[in-house]
Design an enzyme around this catalytic site. Sequence first.
Site, PDB file in Angstrom:
ATOM      1  N   ASP A  46    -115.738 -99.011  76.394  1.00  0.00           N
ATOM      2  CA  ASP A  46    -116.512 -98.267  75.385  1.00  0.00           C
ATOM      3  C   ASP A  46    -115.694 -97.587  74.274  1.00  0.00           C
ATOM      4  O   ASP A  46    -114.645 -96.991  74.548  1.00  0.00           O
ATOM      5  CB  ASP A  46    -117.273 -97.110  76.050  1.00  0.00           C
ATOM      6  CG  ASP A  46    -117.942 -97.484  77.343  1.00  0.00           C
ATOM      7  OD1 ASP A  46    -117.947 -98.659  77.702  1.00  0.00           O
ATOM      8  OD2 ASP A  46    -118.450 -96.566  78.003  1.00  0.00           O
ATOM      9  N   GLU A 229    -126.483 -95.261  80.315  1.00  0.00           N
ATOM     10  CA  GLU A 229    -125.131 -94.782  80.030  1.00  0.00           C
ATOM     11  C   GLU A 229    -125.029 -94.497  78.528  1.00  0.00           C
ATOM     12  O   GLU A 229    -125.831 -94.975  77.729  1.00  0.00           O
ATOM     13  CB  GLU A 229    -124.095 -95.849  80.412  1.00  0.00           C
ATOM     14  CG  GLU A 229    -124.181 -96.284  81.874  1.00  0.00           C
ATOM     15  CD  GLU A 229    -123.139 -97.330  82.273  1.00  0.00           C
ATOM     16  OE1 GLU A 229    -122.536 -97.161  83.330  1.00  0.00           O
ATOM     17  OE2 GLU A 229    -122.948 -98.317  81.537  1.00  0.00           O
TER      18      GLU A 229
HETATM   19  C1  FRU Z   1    -120.137 -97.777  80.112  1.00  0.00           C
HETATM   20  C2  FRU Z   1    -119.386 -96.991  81.174  1.00  0.00           C
HETATM   21  C3  FRU Z   1    -119.649 -95.508  81.023  1.00  0.00           C
HETATM   22  C4  FRU Z   1    -118.461 -94.897  81.658  1.00  0.00           C
HETATM   23  C5  FRU Z   1    -117.358 -95.860  81.288  1.00  0.00           C
HETATM   24  C6  FRU Z   1    -116.308 -96.015  82.333  1.00  0.00           C
HETATM   25  O1  FRU Z   1    -119.578 -99.018  79.842  1.00  0.00           O
HETATM   26  O2  FRU Z   1    -119.753 -97.452  82.454  1.00  0.00           O
HETATM   27  O3  FRU Z   1    -120.870 -95.091  81.584  1.00  0.00           O
HETATM   28  O4  FRU Z   1    -118.209 -93.610  81.200  1.00  0.00           O
HETATM   29  O5  FRU Z   1    -117.977 -97.101  81.049  1.00  0.00           O
HETATM   30  O6  FRU Z   1    -115.255 -96.776  81.852  1.00  0.00           O
END
Ligand code: FRU
Length: 536
Positions: A46, A229
Amino acid sequence: MVKNITFFFYLLLLLGCHTTQNRSTKTHEPHRPLFHFTPPKMWMNDPNGMVYFEGEYHLFYQHYPDSTVWGPMHWGHAVSSDMVHWEHLPIALYPDSLGMIFSGSAVVDWKNTSGFGKNGKPPLVAIFTHHLMEGEKAGRSDFQYQSIAYSNDKGRTWTKYAGNPVVPNTQKIRDFRDPKVIWHEASKQWVMVFAAQDHVKFWSSPDLKNWKHLSDFGKEWGARRGVWECPDFFPMAVEGDKSGGDLKSPPDSGTKWVLLLSLNPGAANGGSGTQYFVGDFDGKTFTLDPDFAGSVQNGKGIWLDWGRDNYAGVTWSDVPKSDGRRLFMGWMSNWDYATTVPTQAWRSAMTLPRSLALRETNAGLRLVSQPVKELETLRKGVVVFSSQSLDGPLYVSPKYDLDPAGLEVLLELEFPDNAASSFAVVLTNADGEEYRVGFDAGSNEFFSDRTRSGDLRFSDKFALKRHVAPRPRKDKTLKMHLFFDVASCELFADGGETAMTDIIFPTKKFSRIRFESVNGAVNMKSAMLYELKSAR
Ligand code: FRU
């Protein structure tokens, strides 16, 4: 057969060299994009902490510097003055005794409400999730909580707040993460929104350190197929239809609040994807717009992007009012196969930077996405086709010396009434691999077909079928704006009302382009192809 071909203009500006050799890098990285952000090496997911400050767009990102698969998360860091050319900086945030550094946001604390400022200058404050692996392994449910860190040197170095976590997980919710913080001017407070499995939570604070719960949203509206998320939350002016199309919408009218939410799994074409909600916010509660509520009944999602490779995207904080844009970037991958895509030195790229707007459309209030205008600086040569009827293939290259590795295509098409025909831009290579993207008038759908696009073996979920997006708009002229960058395609159709982003892995680079109509003629009113420079 192609009728009435008139190439009224052919201009390929050779600005510097543009041969394939010159584009290759010293290391053999055949799928490294030319103008999409990638980490120099190792794993990325992300985008995080996107904030604009003193002439720099900051991009932090989920990063594991020791492997090309996901692991203990850090925040990688890069800055740019235009969101197109990036300078890599050292890792900004490392895991600590409270856990790994998961996704989150960053703000400029202009009024120094936190007291972290120095010498009269506002601090940058990052708000992120700590994820305590030991807690998860021990079978606890309170291993995620929200913490903060600050920087007094334009994001180059960061100090974690001694009072972390600032939002503890007292309710013991396993998925309790990804805080996005905004300054809410009307109620003069910071508002944090974060994901809590099947809903989002709103909290507020006067100083970014002390937080209290405001409200929850979404239990009844979640698509309920996966976990929510990476929310984002922002106000947007509602614009009328500016495209000259068939919409009789009112002129710009009022402001609405948009809540972006990434869902894994459960996306339109499978795996992880980003949906959104439109409504109102009174400083405490987010209430869905009644018309918008009608579109998301029975777990139905409204998608920011219909392709499979735009996830966890959020928007930049503190973009100056004089600019006025709502600027977005997403992670150009999908949890269905992100850890196995066939790249060696690094894994995954971000989407192109996009500008979002909220528009009254045939279908109701919808977010539209457009590539940012800064990308035009990459254009180096253009081939223009005049209006013509297309019935079959029209070979663009090798006739024109255009390298489909970095290419922008602008099209205006008209389909006869009740047509069953479909139009595609097709990229091919010497091995007979092909990628097709276009519009099918028979089914009234845009499509992206990577089922024969090259390496598919790394995941049985990568190319099950072609990806489709319905076309809500009814006017006759259909516009498609496409970007191809070595291993990806982004489609912005009808002025951004439909976006589709897909990655591809040809085993030999795509070298040829053709336009093609199948099942009948299509009027190609105009076509422009720009070869694009590398931004690396
Ligand atoms: C989304 C996610 C988030 C988390 C991160 C962990 O892709 O799963 O929810 O904070 O990636 O790398």
